[in-house]
Design a protein around this motif. Structure first.
Motif, mmCIF file in Angstrom:
data_model
loop_
_atom_site.group_PDB
_atom_site.id
_atom_site.type_symbol
_atom_site.label_atom_id
_atom_site.label_comp_id
_atom_site.label_asym_id
_atom_site.label_seq_id
_atom_site.Cartn_x
_atom_site.Cartn_y
_atom_site.Cartn_z
ATOM 1 N N ASP A 278 94.978 44.580 150.777
ATOM 2 C CA ASP A 278 95.483 44.954 149.585
ATOM 3 C C ASP A 278 95.134 44.138 148.142
ATOM 4 N N ASP A 279 94.339 42.949 148.421
ATOM 5 C CA ASP A 279 93.839 42.249 147.383
ATOM 6 C C ASP A 279 92.630 41.223 147.989
ATOM 7 N N LEU A 280 91.283 42.167 147.551
ATOM 8 C CA LEU A 280 90.030 41.592 148.239
ATOM 9 C C LEU A 280 89.329 40.746 147.299
ATOM 10 N N SER A 281 89.865 40.404 146.041
ATOM 11 C CA SER A 281 89.034 39.634 144.893
ATOM 12 C C SER A 281 89.520 38.097 144.883
ATOM 13 N N LEU A 282 88.614 37.413 145.258
ATOM 14 C CA LEU A 282 88.908 36.094 145.125
ATOM 15 C C LEU A 282 88.943 35.515 143.585
ATOM 16 N N GLU A 283 88.427 36.251 142.784
ATOM 17 C CA GLU A 283 88.220 36.206 141.496
ATOM 18 C C GLU A 283 89.591 36.061 140.795
ATOM 19 N N GLY A 284 89.782 35.127 140.029
ATOM 20 C CA GLY A 284 91.272 35.121 139.388
ATOM 21 C C GLY A 284 92.272 34.519 140.146
ATOM 22 N N LEU A 285 92.343 34.226 141.179
ATOM 23 C CA LEU A 285 93.234 33.808 142.141
ATOM 24 C C LEU A 285 93.456 32.108 141.496
ATOM 25 N N ASP A 286 94.909 31.621 141.283
ATOM 26 C CA ASP A 286 95.143 30.405 140.776
ATOM 27 C C ASP A 286 94.972 29.562 142.154
ATOM 28 N N LEU A 287 93.794 29.053 142.159
ATOM 29 C CA LEU A 287 93.573 27.883 143.158
ATOM 30 C C LEU A 287 93.542 26.467 142.820
ATOM 31 N N GLY A 289 94.092 22.697 142.056
ATOM 32 C CA GLY A 289 94.668 21.834 142.671
ATOM 33 C C GLY A 289 94.792 21.884 144.064
ATOM 34 N N VAL A 290 94.183 22.666 144.806
ATOM 35 C CA VAL A 290 94.086 22.948 146.132
ATOM 36 C C VAL A 290 92.342 22.906 146.730
ATOM 37 N N GLU A 291 92.433 22.528 147.825
ATOM 38 C CA GLU A 291 90.976 22.391 148.313
ATOM 39 C C GLU A 291 91.186 23.420 149.579
ATOM 40 N N VAL A 292 90.290 24.699 149.559
ATOM 41 C CA VAL A 292 90.357 25.445 150.563
ATOM 42 C C VAL A 292 89.811 25.025 151.667
ATOM 43 N N ALA A 293 90.449 24.679 152.937
ATOM 44 C CA ALA A 293 89.555 24.192 153.871
ATOM 45 C C ALA A 293 89.536 25.196 155.093
ATOM 46 N N ALA A 294 89.995 26.269 155.208
ATOM 47 C CA ALA A 294 90.028 27.280 156.173
ATOM 48 C C ALA A 294 90.241 28.606 155.584
ATOM 49 N N VAL A 295 89.670 29.587 156.001
ATOM 50 C CA VAL A 295 89.650 31.090 155.409
ATOM 51 C C VAL A 295 89.920 31.859 156.556
ATOM 52 N N ASP A 323 83.508 42.121 153.091
ATOM 53 C CA ASP A 323 82.710 41.534 152.135
ATOM 54 C C ASP A 323 83.546 40.452 151.496
ATOM 55 N N ALA A 324 84.835 40.586 151.222
ATOM 56 C CA ALA A 324 85.728 39.556 150.814
ATOM 57 C C ALA A 324 85.535 38.221 151.631
ATOM 58 N N LEU A 325 85.661 38.207 152.839
ATOM 59 C CA LEU A 325 85.433 37.172 153.823
ATOM 60 C C LEU A 325 83.954 36.446 153.561
ATOM 61 N N ARG A 326 82.694 37.181 153.509
ATOM 62 C CA ARG A 326 81.560 36.826 153.209
ATOM 63 C C ARG A 326 81.575 35.925 152.021
ATOM 64 N N ARG A 327 82.292 36.427 150.902
ATOM 65 C CA ARG A 327 82.054 35.995 149.400
ATOM 66 C C ARG A 327 83.031 34.600 149.548
ATOM 67 N N ALA A 328 84.014 34.674 150.383
ATOM 68 C CA ALA A 328 84.733 33.221 150.672
ATOM 69 C C ALA A 328 84.208 32.306 151.255
ATOM 70 N N GLY A 333 82.109 27.373 151.573
ATOM 71 C CA GLY A 333 81.454 26.513 152.430
ATOM 72 C C GLY A 333 82.205 26.350 153.737
ATOM 73 N N VAL A 334 82.792 27.311 154.324
ATOM 74 C CA VAL A 334 83.704 27.365 155.423
ATOM 75 C C VAL A 334 83.325 28.870 156.290
ATOM 76 N N SER A 335 83.675 28.464 157.705
ATOM 77 C CA SER A 335 83.377 29.870 158.442
ATOM 78 C C SER A 335 84.838 30.601 158.523
ATOM 79 N N ALA A 336 84.816 31.667 158.329
ATOM 80 C CA ALA A 336 85.915 32.577 157.941
ATOM 81 C C ALA A 336 86.396 33.262 159.523
ATOM 82 N N SER A 337 87.677 33.352 159.648
ATOM 83 C CA SER A 337 88.151 33.719 160.978
ATOM 84 C C SER A 337 88.591 35.214 160.803
ATOM 85 N N ARG A 338 88.561 36.055 161.696
ATOM 86 C CA ARG A 338 88.880 37.372 161.676
ATOM 87 C C ARG A 338 90.158 37.578 162.452
#
Length: 414
Positions: A278-287, A289-295, A323-328, A333-338
């Motif tokens: 439903d929302d596949l743009s990382l762009e504009g997400l308010d992240l 103060g956080v460190e994304v350690a897993a996707v 496409d969104a997971l590859r961009r993430a 710099g993490v490997s995304a899970s499906r």
């Protein structure tokens, strides 16, 4: 004109059109937006109701809806591009049309029981098909484009063959389905959800309700032969074939509108990011103060339609998620899970942030995982946070406040 199908050939159910190139990536969506931005001003306002047909060099609308539906291109990005190209006055019609998407989402978000009631009624109407041979025959002929109403039959094949249909043709189609063919509106809404690449629970459900006279009590949309002839450039003229004086459907009761945005602020420190179709743009997400350690990402696209989606629809959603997971992966710099929609719980011990999923299958899957213990925080886009609380009644409430809402959400030409 009615003798010819959507590819300019004599209409035959076994000759579907070639699906157009709706490439399910953010880059492709942004390229489409860049290509049409110059036409989103006065040209759009003057010509948007004209259905030129699938063989025309280009549609009279933006044809951005498959990317917008999945958030590969954001509504605010589309409005911002039009405003930058044309200014508020000339881009006004396009901006309003995009704002309808937020209005429908916000209206249903405050009344999720309407979605549940539609699903339940669609199941009951589907059961009628098994028990009532006459209804089943009319329904099957409508879906296959065998009604004898040339424009309707071509549009049915265009929906199933291309996964897309001009917005004005969708209104005509729904009106003929409900008032001329006397078919349950829920089954028409299911037909669209099954086949349209941009099939969206809110826009689809509420548009069908609007045509039938359920969304705005007693106000229905009637397909008229003269209107169809005018706005298809004379390709069709179903004079004498349509019921042009029907009564609206009997209105139902809808609950009061209640929408509360998610609590803020969200978690800090290390978090996991969970993506959905439903929302596949990382762009504009308010992240901040956080460190994304897993996707991770999951798809619930196995079926907003009760019978499941057509494979091109499911494939578009899957490819968009990839496409969104590859961009993430590249960004964090993490490997995304499906993940499967039933495998969200236990995926991580980190706090989970996810783009807000409006009413529909993805939201249901997230709610189930949260109830089972997934620590979840939903990130609502500023544009939806501004618009949705005003979507409780008619669209005029959003339209009247549109300049202020756009400013509040930071949607400007700059």
């Amino acid at each position: 004109a009615d003798r010819h199908g959507p590819c300019g050939r004599r209409a035959r159910p076994d000759m579907p059109c070639v699906t157009p190139q709706f490439t399910p990536t953010r880059d492709a969506g942004l390229a489409r937006l860049g290509a049409v931005a110059s036409a989103l001003g006065r040209d759009y306002a003057a010509n948007r109701n004209t259905d030129r047909g699938p063989d025309a060099p280009g549609p009279s609308t933006s044809a951005l809806s498959p990317w917008l539906r999945h958030g590969l291109v954001l509504e605010e990005e589309a409005m911002r591009a039009a405003l930058a190209a044309h200014g508020a006055r000339d881009a006004g019609r396009f901006v309003e049309e995009v704002a309808w998407r937020a209005y429908f989402k916000g209206w249903l978000e405050g009344r999720p029981a309407v979605w549940d009631a539609y699903r339940a009624q669609a199941r009951r109407d589907g059961e009628r098909l098994a028990a009532e041979s006459g209804l089943r025959r009319v329904h099957d002929d409508a879906c296959a484009g065998r009604t004898g109403i040339g424009c309707f039959d071509d549009w049915a094949r265009e929906v199933a063959g291309r996964g897309w249909l001009h917005n004005h043709a969708r209104m005509w189609f729904a009106s003929i389905w409900i008032f001329t063919l006397r078919l349950p509106w829920t089954l028409g809404a299911e037909f669209f959800l099954r086949h349209l690449l941009d099939g969206d629970p809110a826009s689809n459900t509420l548009s069908w309700r609007w045509v039938g006279g359920l969304h705005t009590r007693g106000k229905h949309y009637v397909a008229r032969a003269e209107n169809i002839a005018r706005y298809t450039g004379g390709r069709y003229d179903p004079a004498g074939q349509l019921d042009e004086d029907p009564a609206p459907l009997r209105p139902d009761e809808v609950p009061p509108h209640r929408f509360s945005p998610p609590a803020a602020p969200g978690p800090g420190g290390r978090v996991a990011l969970l993506l959905h179709e439903d929302d596949l743009s990382l762009e504009g997400l308010d992240l901040r103060g956080v460190e994304v350690a897993a996707v991770a990402g999951f798809s619930a696209r196995a079926g907003p339609a009760l019978g499941g989606c057509a494979e091109p629809v499911a494939a578009f959603a899957r490819a968009g998620l990839e496409d969104a997971l590859r961009r993430a992966e590249g960004r964090f710099g993490v490997s995304a899970s499906r993940l499967g929609a039933d495998a969200l719980t236990g995926w991580t011990d980190l706090p989970v942030v996810t783009p807000y999923a409006p009413v529909g299958p993805a939201a249901a899957a997230l709610a189930g995982a949260e109830a089972a213990g997934l620590p979840l925080h939903r990130l609502l886009r500023p544009w939806h946070e501004a618009a949705w609380p005003h979507a409780g009644r008619g669209f005029f409430q959003v339209r009247a406040r549109l300049p202020a809402l756009l400013a509040e959400a930071g949607v400007t030409a700059a």
